[in-house]
Design a protein around this motif. Structure first.
Motif, mmCIF file in Angstrom:
data_model
loop_
_atom_site.group_PDB
_atom_site.id
_atom_site.type_symbol
_atom_site.label_atom_id
_atom_site.label_comp_id
_atom_site.label_asym_id
_atom_site.label_seq_id
_atom_site.Cartn_x
_atom_site.Cartn_y
_atom_site.Cartn_z
ATOM 1 N N LEU A 70 4.609 8.057 -3.634
ATOM 2 C CA LEU A 70 4.261 7.211 -4.820
ATOM 3 C C LEU A 70 4.744 7.307 -6.098
ATOM 4 O O LEU A 70 4.421 7.744 -6.926
ATOM 5 C CB LEU A 70 2.654 7.357 -4.882
ATOM 6 N N CYS A 117 0.835 -0.983 0.085
ATOM 7 C CA CYS A 117 0.052 0.196 0.072
ATOM 8 C C CYS A 117 0.827 1.316 -0.004
ATOM 9 O O CYS A 117 1.093 1.859 1.160
ATOM 10 C CB CYS A 117 -1.019 0.122 1.134
ATOM 11 N N PRO A 118 1.380 1.571 -1.376
ATOM 12 C CA PRO A 118 2.097 2.779 -1.249
ATOM 13 C C PRO A 118 1.517 4.127 -0.591
ATOM 14 O O PRO A 118 2.061 5.132 -0.294
ATOM 15 C CB PRO A 118 2.282 3.083 -2.676
ATOM 16 N N GLY A 119 0.191 4.238 -0.499
ATOM 17 C CA GLY A 119 -0.398 5.233 0.055
ATOM 18 C C GLY A 119 -0.485 5.239 1.614
ATOM 19 O O GLY A 119 -0.309 6.436 2.370
ATOM 20 N N ALA A 147 3.535 6.222 -9.627
ATOM 21 C CA ALA A 147 2.708 7.058 -10.362
ATOM 22 C C ALA A 147 2.811 8.346 -10.682
ATOM 23 O O ALA A 147 1.935 8.758 -11.358
ATOM 24 C CB ALA A 147 1.342 7.282 -9.220
ATOM 25 N N PRO A 194 2.777 -1.765 -7.638
ATOM 26 C CA PRO A 194 2.583 -1.685 -6.338
ATOM 27 C C PRO A 194 2.265 -2.873 -5.526
ATOM 28 O O PRO A 194 1.073 -3.396 -6.085
ATOM 29 C CB PRO A 194 2.101 -0.379 -5.829
ATOM 30 N N CYS A 210 -6.787 3.999 -5.194
ATOM 31 C CA CYS A 210 -6.255 4.213 -3.913
ATOM 32 C C CYS A 210 -6.855 5.503 -3.225
ATOM 33 O O CYS A 210 -6.630 6.711 -4.043
ATOM 34 C CB CYS A 210 -4.710 4.446 -3.899
#
Ligand SMILES: Cc1cc2nc3c(=O)[nH]c(=O)nc-3n(C[C@H](O)[C@H](O)[C@H](O)COP(=O)(O)OP(=O)(O)OC[C@H]3O[C@@H](n4cnc5c(N)ncnc54)[C@H](O)[C@@H]3O)c2cc1C
Length: 410
Positions: free
Chosen positions: A191, A156-158, A194, A302, A338
């Protein structure tokens, strides 16, 4: 005689694959899920456990309640995967398979950074999130909170950004004065997969929530209340909140399916591994996508539940077609989204096409209450057993997806 499909792991990918397979295959085919943990925990909600918005009981459910009728639960630890012998060994015996879907996820490896285990908290596990709340409550005025991404890749890159914003919001609401919250990461921007526009938008979100963002900070050592980084920086803290390094489960590393880094490389469209009839989905995979980190290093998809979910639907369709002797042109298209919690009942959202050429195309929408509500709706859908309530929540999510253009696949 029907086929026996064995799914290893009943987290996000395993559950979705099992349900999709059960819908597609008649009762002559057996579907078995192997899972060591009888209690399923919904990881995105750990952030709300950290701030007291949820109790641990509100974000967990007995797995047996969540699994669809006709899916066999084999509760036990997978100890060996014998690809050539078409069997897996577990703490409760062995299982032969015709098709295998590996969905064993990624493990936290706090021991990979000396000093991390004893000196940090983490909301990356339910127990950790539960312990973190009283530690936040105990902070006084002027306290320094460091949120640290301790290794790459992580799921979970967020989530590091969400965690930092929620901590800052929580402390502000508890009227802690002059508290600082800083996020340190070895990545060059938020992130990075992205692209720079999204990175800039998330950096602005962090700034608007009073979170200091420190890219290109790779932790070198952790001493008593001091973080030392590779770049020579040294930062004191009162509370360290870490996203520990991740690694693949050892049973995967010894299976012959893993690459040098321990993850399973798959065909990004079909989720097939190099072994026939063996597919892999979710965090355990290494999925190459267009674009490059550096000239010689490709970008990887990711690790996130949204991808585990979408991949599971594709893997199930492909396995079902193979079991029935039918052709199949269903492929994974790399769409994802996300929702980023920002605190105060608001969230931002990013979504797009991660297979776009020459690099992922991701859009970001302004922070608003609607995205937060979408996240709550998804949580409620996920934790509801199969039945009428889940169907209504699913219909609401699909309607929201049509209305907003955010690609939600259930
Ligand atoms: C704090 C946090 C917030 C997150 N927020 C989001 C979000 O907002 N959006 C999003 O898309 N993603 C989010 N994620 C990431 C998401 O939870 C994961 O990417 C997702 O769960 C991956 O699914 P998976 O099926 O690959 O693995 P998992 O869901 O981890 O499932 C793996 C399963 O395998 C089992 N297992 C492992 N080894 C064995 C063994 N040897 N024997 C038996 N069973 C075994 C495990 O017990 C587990 O149940 C978040 C993660 C965290 C930690």
């Amino acid at each position: 005689m029907g086929a026996h499909v064995v799914i290893l792991g009943a987290g996000v990918g395993g559950q979705v694959a099992a349900h999709a397979l059960r819908r597609r295959l008649g009762s002559g085919h057996r579907i078995t899920v192997v899972e060591r943990d009888p209690q399923h925990a919904f990881a995105p909600s750990f952030l709300w456990v950290m701030t007291g918005a949820r109790t641990p009981g509100q974000v967990t459910s007995p797995l047996a309640k969540l699994l669809a009728r006709g899916v066999n639960l084999h509760e036990g630890e997978v100890s060996a995967i014998d690809v050539a012998g078409r069997r897996v060994e577990t703490s409760r015996g062995s299982l032969e398979f015709d098709f295998l879907v590996v969905a064993l996820g990624a493990e936290l490896a706090a021991d990979a950074v000396p000093g991390l285990s004893g000196r940090s908290h983490s909301y990356y596990s339910l127990e950790g999130a539960t312990r973190l709340k009283p530690a936040l409550d105990a902070l006084g005025n002027g306290a320094k909170v460091a949120v640290l991404v301790a290794g790459l890749p992580y799921k979970c890159p967020g989530a590091p950004h969400e965690g930092a914003m929620l901590i800052a919001d929580y402390l502000r609401r508890r009227r802690r004065i002059d508290v600082s919250v800083d996020l340190f990461t070895p990545e060059p921007q938020p992130l990075p997969v992205a692209g720079p526009a999204l990175g800039g938008a998330v950096a602005a979100m962090l700034q608007s929530r009073g979170v200091g963002f420190h890219p290109l900070h790779k932790v070198a050592s952790i001493a008593d209340r001091v973080l030392a980084f590779d770049n020579g920086a040294s930062v004191p803290f009162d509370l360290l909140v870490a996203i520990p390094p991740h690694r693949s489960p050892s049973v995967v590393r010894t299976s012959g399916l893993a690459n040098e880094a321990g993850w399973i490389s798959v065909d990004r469209r079909t989720l097939e591994t190099r072994a026939e009839g063996v597919l892999a989905i979710g965090d355990i995979t290494a999925v190459q996508i267009p674009g490059r980190w550096k000239p010689d290093v490709p970008l990887l998809l990711p690790k996130a539940g949204v991808f585990a979910h979408a991949e599971a639907l594709v893997a199930a369709e492909r396995v079902a077609a193979a079991a029935l002797g039918q052709p199949c042109d269903t492929t994974f298209c790399g769409d994802g989204f996300c929702m980023l919690e920002a605190g105060g009942g608001a969230a931002g959202v990013a979504y797009g096409d991660f297979f776009a050429e020459p690099a992922p195309e991701v859009r970001v929408r302004d922070i608003g209450a609607a995205w937060h509500l979408g996240k709550v709706l998804f949580e409620q859908w996920w934790l509801s057993p199969q039945g009428a309530r889940r169907a209504v929540l699913g219909a609401a999510l699909r309607a929201g997806s049509r209305l907003t253009g955010v690609p939600v696949r259930l």
